[in-house]
Scaffold this active site. Structure first.
Site, mmCIF file in Angstrom:
data_model
loop_
_atom_site.group_PDB
_atom_site.id
_atom_site.type_symbol
_atom_site.label_atom_id
_atom_site.label_comp_id
_atom_site.label_asym_id
_atom_site.label_seq_id
_atom_site.Cartn_x
_atom_site.Cartn_y
_atom_site.Cartn_z
ATOM 1 C CB SER A 11 -1.143 -0.182 1.368
ATOM 2 O OG SER A 11 -1.678 -1.263 1.715
ATOM 3 C CB ALA A 256 5.993 -1.227 11.584
ATOM 4 C CE LYS A 257 4.142 1.045 4.052
ATOM 5 N NZ LYS A 257 2.496 1.447 2.847
ATOM 6 N NE ARG A 258 2.393 -0.214 15.014
ATOM 7 C CZ ARG A 258 3.059 -1.365 14.247
ATOM 8 N NH1 ARG A 258 1.592 -1.044 12.773
ATOM 9 N NH2 ARG A 258 2.131 -1.943 14.627
#
Length: 284
Positions: A11, A256-258
């Site tokens: 995504s 993780a992106k976050r």
């Protein structure tokens, strides 16, 4: 003879990191080892509130730098929203979904008020017709949720529903897995702000693209339960699943992106080569 068909489906909500690279290379390796194997790239950009063109452009650049090759053109989910709406309509025509007007906060509070262990996921029901009509007339937002109660009745129960796991789940799950849709509750399949949700778009695309093997991280293992249920409800073929381990940083946390994991762009700028990164992850 048809070979293995798999996909890498990021995504564009941020830049790719080592975890993405590991998953993409795992899928590519499986496709290359299988006679007639194919690797597809799918851009899962249905969340218009978070996806950005610059992130999508970076996906192509990063994957090419990493040494991946895929069939073109890549499928962009945002270009096929009518397809997913059609699948949602099929479920609606059979009474398998309902409008839920509760907010995320209200649902979280309801779960929190329940006795410990009594309600870990949301299970709801359609509103009485007059109440639903009143809320619709008032323009209140709602989400379409899958009714597990209606789905169970439509299939005559979930007892025989299975999926094949050739990899390994987070707790060592392998082989024929009994589907347990109840662990996800009445999941959201569409909402006003992002349109159709992940689960429905994924099962539709996997069937449309002829995906035979879904190769992805163990963090998505539980999602397989509801996705297998949707396949059964829509009469779609069930692929084989190969969940793989999650790559973790030196501190033990998964990338993780976050958490602002170091991106492939940053690695490239620091002088890391694709060959070095592949060796680091055990692919060369």
């Amino acid at each position: 003879m048809t070979g293995l068909v798999t996909r890498f489906a990021p995504s564009p909500t941020g830049y790719l990191h080592r975890g993405h690279a590991y998953s993409a290379l795992t899928a590519q390796t499986a496709a290359r080892r299988d006679p007639g194997g194919r690797l597809l790239l799918r851009i899962e950009d249905i969340d218009a509130t978070r996806c950005r063109p610059e992130f999508e452009a970076a996906i192509y650049e990063d994957l090419a730098w990493l040494g991946l090759d895929w069939e073109t053109p890549a499928r962009r989910q945002s270009e096929h929203l009518a397809d997913y709406a059609g699948a949602l309509d099929q479920l609606g025509a059979r009474g398998l979904i309902y409008r839920c007007f509760r907010t995320r906060k209200e649902i979280a509070e309801e779960i929190g008020r329940a006795p410990h262990g009594a309600m870990e996921v949301f299970r709801g029901a359609p509103l009485p017709p007059r109440e639903e009509a009143r809320r619709l007339a008032a323009g209140e937002p709602f989400a379409w949720r899958l009714s597990l109660e209606a789905a169970e009745a439509a299939l005559g129960g979930f007892a025989t529903l299975r999926f094949l796991e050739e990899g390994e789940g987070p707790n060592g799950e392998h082989g024929e897995i009994r589907v347990r849709p109840e662990i996800g509750g009445d999941v959201v399949l569409a909402r006003k702000d992002v349109g159709v949700a992940y689960h429905l778009a994924v099962v539709f695309d996997d069937a449309l693209q002829g995906v035979t093997h879904v190769i992805r991280g163990q963090d998505l293992f539980e999602a397989t339960h509801v996705q297998r249920l949707l396949q059964a409800l829509l009469g779609l073929p069930a692929p084989v699943y190969r969940h793989h381990r999650l790559l973790t940083a030196p501190d033990g946390r998964r990338y993780a992106k976050r958490d602002r994991a170091e991106t492939l762009r940053e690695l490239r700028a620091s002088g890391v080569t694709p060959a070095a990164l592949r060796r680091e992850m055990g692919f060369d």
